[in-house]
Write an enzyme that holds these catalytic residues in place. Structure first.
Site, PDB file in Angstrom:
ATOM      1  N   ASP A   1       0.827  -1.224  -0.030  1.00  0.00           N
ATOM      2  CA  ASP A   1       0.100  -0.108   0.027  1.00  0.00           C
ATOM      3  C   ASP A   1       0.870   1.315  -0.183  1.00  0.00           C
ATOM      4  OD1 ASP A   1      -2.619  -1.051  -0.295  1.00  0.00           O
ATOM      5  OD2 ASP A   1      -2.710  -1.760   1.857  1.00  0.00           O
TER       6      ASP A   1
ATOM      7  N   ASP B   1      -6.473  -4.495  -4.760  1.00  0.00           N
ATOM      8  CA  ASP B   1      -6.303  -3.070  -4.384  1.00  0.00           C
ATOM      9  C   ASP B   1      -5.058  -2.797  -4.756  1.00  0.00           C
ATOM     10  OD1 ASP B   1      -7.571  -5.157  -2.621  1.00  0.00           O
ATOM     11  OD2 ASP B   1      -7.491  -3.608  -0.799  1.00  0.00           O
TER      12      ASP B   1
HETATM   13  N1  GLY Z   1      -6.871  -1.919   0.491  1.00  0.00           N
HETATM   14  C1  GLY Z   1      -7.699  -2.356   1.613  1.00  0.00           C
HETATM   15  C2  GLY Z   1      -9.324  -2.025   1.656  1.00  0.00           C
HETATM   16  O1  GLY Z   1      -9.631  -1.719   0.630  1.00  0.00           O
HETATM   17  O2  GLY Z   1      -9.943  -2.110   2.504  1.00  0.00           O
END
Ligand code: GLY
Length: 389
Positions: free
Chosen positions: A106, A171
Site C-alpha cells: 500500500d 487493491d
Molecule cells: N486496501 C484495503 C481495503 O480496501 O480495505
C-alpha cells in the site's frame, strides 16, 4: 430545467459545501492523520499516545488520504495553508521509512497522495526523493516467478499467521501507479515493466468472465502457479466485494492512463459493465453485490471509488459511449450526496456509511478514503480535480 442543468446545480452545491467544510476541518485536524471518526471527531493514526502494532499507527495503509484531500483543496483554491497542513502529515510519514517492517504494497496509496503529490504540485524535491524511495520498496515486493507484487507482510509461522507470501490483492492496482510515476520521472523503465507484469497477472487471474473481480489470489511463491482465491473483505469465496470491484475498475484505468495499452482499458470497461449492471435502483452500494439480504450493510467507499473509475472510463471512451459510464457515476454520487453525506460541524467526516469488510464487527461508519474519493469525484465532475495517481 434540463437534466444537465439539474446536475450542475447539485454538483456546484456539493463542491461549495466540501470547500466550506474543508476550510475549518483542515485547521481542526491539522496535527492528525485521520482514519475514521469517534463520536464525530477525527481519530489520529499518527498519535504516539496510543498503542499500535507496526502496521497500524503511522504505517497504516490509509495514511495518505488526508494528505490527498489537502492537495486536492490546494489545487482547487491555491490556498498555501493546505500546503502547510499537508506537510505536517508528510513530516510524520518519514517515520515509515525507518520502521520499514510496517510498510507493504500500500506504499502507493500512502505516498502518491502525499510526497509525490507535493512534488507534482509544488516541485518540492523532498517529495520526489521520498516518492522514489517508496517506489523502490514497492518494486522490491515483486515475485518474478509468479509475476505479481506481494500484498502484505509476515513470515511463515510468525505468530501463527496464515502464510501470505504468495498473496496478491486487487487493491494493488491503485498502488502500481507509483511505479509508473517512478519510470516517468527517472526514465528508467524497470518500474513500469514490473507494474505491467503485475497488471497482466491480475487481468488473467482476478477478473472473472462476467467482469466481477476476486479480492485475494494465492500463488505458489516458489513456482508462481495459482493455488486458490479468497473472498477477503467481501462476503465469501466467489462473492463480489464492491470496493474490490471498484479498485479493479479504477485501477485498470490507471494502468491504461499511464501506458496507453488498450487491454487495460478493455478490462476496466468489462468491470465497469458488471458494476453498472449491479447498481441498485437507489444508487447506494452494498458491501458485496452477492451478500445475503440480511444483514445488509452499505459501503459508501465503493460508490465513491467506482464513480472515480467510471468518470475516468468516460473520459477515455468514444463520443457515443461516454454517457454509459458518466450517468451511473453521477447517479451514485448524487445518492451519496443526498442520503449519506454530513456537511455539518457535528462530524469531522463527509460520508457516513462506509464499511471496511463484510465480516468485521463494525459497519457503516466514516472512513477517510471514502471522503478522499468523494472529493476527487465531485471535483472531477466540475473540472476542478487534479489527477494524483
Ligand atoms: N486496501 C484495503 C481495503 O480496501 O480495505
Amino acid at each position: 430545467m434540463s437534466v444537465d442543468e439539474r446536475t450542475v446545480t447539485w454538483v456546484n452545491e456539493a463542491e461549495k459545501r466540501i470547500a466550506e467544510k474543508m476550510e475549518w476541518l483542515s485547521e481542526k485536524s491539522k496535527n492528525k492523520i485521520p482514519y475514521t471518526t469517534i463520536h464525530g471527531v477525527h481519530d489520529d493514526k499518527s498519535s504516539k499516545t496510543q498503542e499500535f502494532s507496526l502496521d497500524d499507527g503511522i504505517n497504516w495503509w490509509t495514511n495518505g488520504f488526508w494528505g490527498g484531500m489537502l492537495w486536492q483543496m490546494y489545487h482547487k483554491t491555491g490556498n498555501e495553508r493546505y500546503v502547510d497542513i499537508a506537510r505536517i502529515s508528510e513530516e510524520k510519514l518519514k517515520q515509515c521509512f525507518t520502521d520499514f517492517y510496517g510498510l507493504h504494497h500500500d506504499a502507493g496509496f500512502m505516498f502518491l497522495l502525499t510526497y509525490v503529490a507535493d512534488y507534482k504540485l509544488t516541485g518540492n524535491a523532498e517529495g520526489r526523493r521520498f516518492g522514489l524511495h517508496a517506489a523502490n520498496l514497492l518494486a522490491g515486493r515483486f515475485n518474478p516467478v509468479g509475476k505479481f507484487i506481494r500484498a502484505w507482510n509476515g513470515e511463515p509461522g510468525e505468530g501463527g499467521a496464515q502464510d501470505n507470501r504468495g498473496w496478491a490483492i486487487i487493491d494493488s492496482m491503485l498502488n502500481i501507479p507509483l511505479l509508473y510515476w517512478a519510470s516517468e520521472e527517472t526514465k528508467d523503465p524497470r518500474f513500469k515493466h514490473i507494474a505491467m507484469m503485475h497488471a497482466d497477472t491480475l487481468m488473467e487471474y482476478f477478473v472473472r468472465k462476467d467482469g466481477s473481480v476476486r479480492h485475494i489470489v494465492q500463488f505458489n511463491p516458489e513456482t508462481g502457479e495459482m493455488e486458490r482465491d479468497y473472498g477477503g473483505q467481501g462476503y465469501g469465496q466467489g462473492s463480489s466485494w464492491t470496493r474490490g470491484q471498484a479498485w479493479g475498475l479504477y485501477g485498470f484505468m490507471m494502468s491504461y492512463i499511464h501506458t496507453g495499452e488498450d487491454r487495460y482499458l478493455d478490462t476496466a470497461k468489462r468491470i465497469a459493465h458488471y458494476f453498472i449492471a449491479n447498481i441498485p435502483e437507489d444508487g447506494l452500494i452494498p458491501v458485496d453485490f452477492r451478500q445475503p439480504e440480511e444483514p445488509f450493510w452499505y459501503d459508501d467507499t465503493a460508490a465513491a471509488v467506482a464513480a472515480c473509475g467510471l468518470l475516468a472510463v468516460a473520459d477515455a471512451a468514444g463520443e457515443f459511449e461516454k454517457e454509459i459510464y458518466h450517468r451511473p457515476a453521477v447517479k451514485m454520487l448524487k445518492a451519496l450526496y443526498e442520503n449519506h453525506c454530513d456537511f455539518s460541524k457535528d462530524s469531522d467526516c463527509f460520508l457516513q456509511k462506509c464499511t471496511a469488510a463484510y465480516h468485521d464487527k463494525s459497519h457503516e461508519f466514516s472512513i477517510i478514503y471514502g471522503d478522499y474519493y468523494f472529493i476527487e469525484a465531485i471535483f472531477k465532475l466540475n473540472g476542478t480535480s487534479v489527477y494524483l495517481w
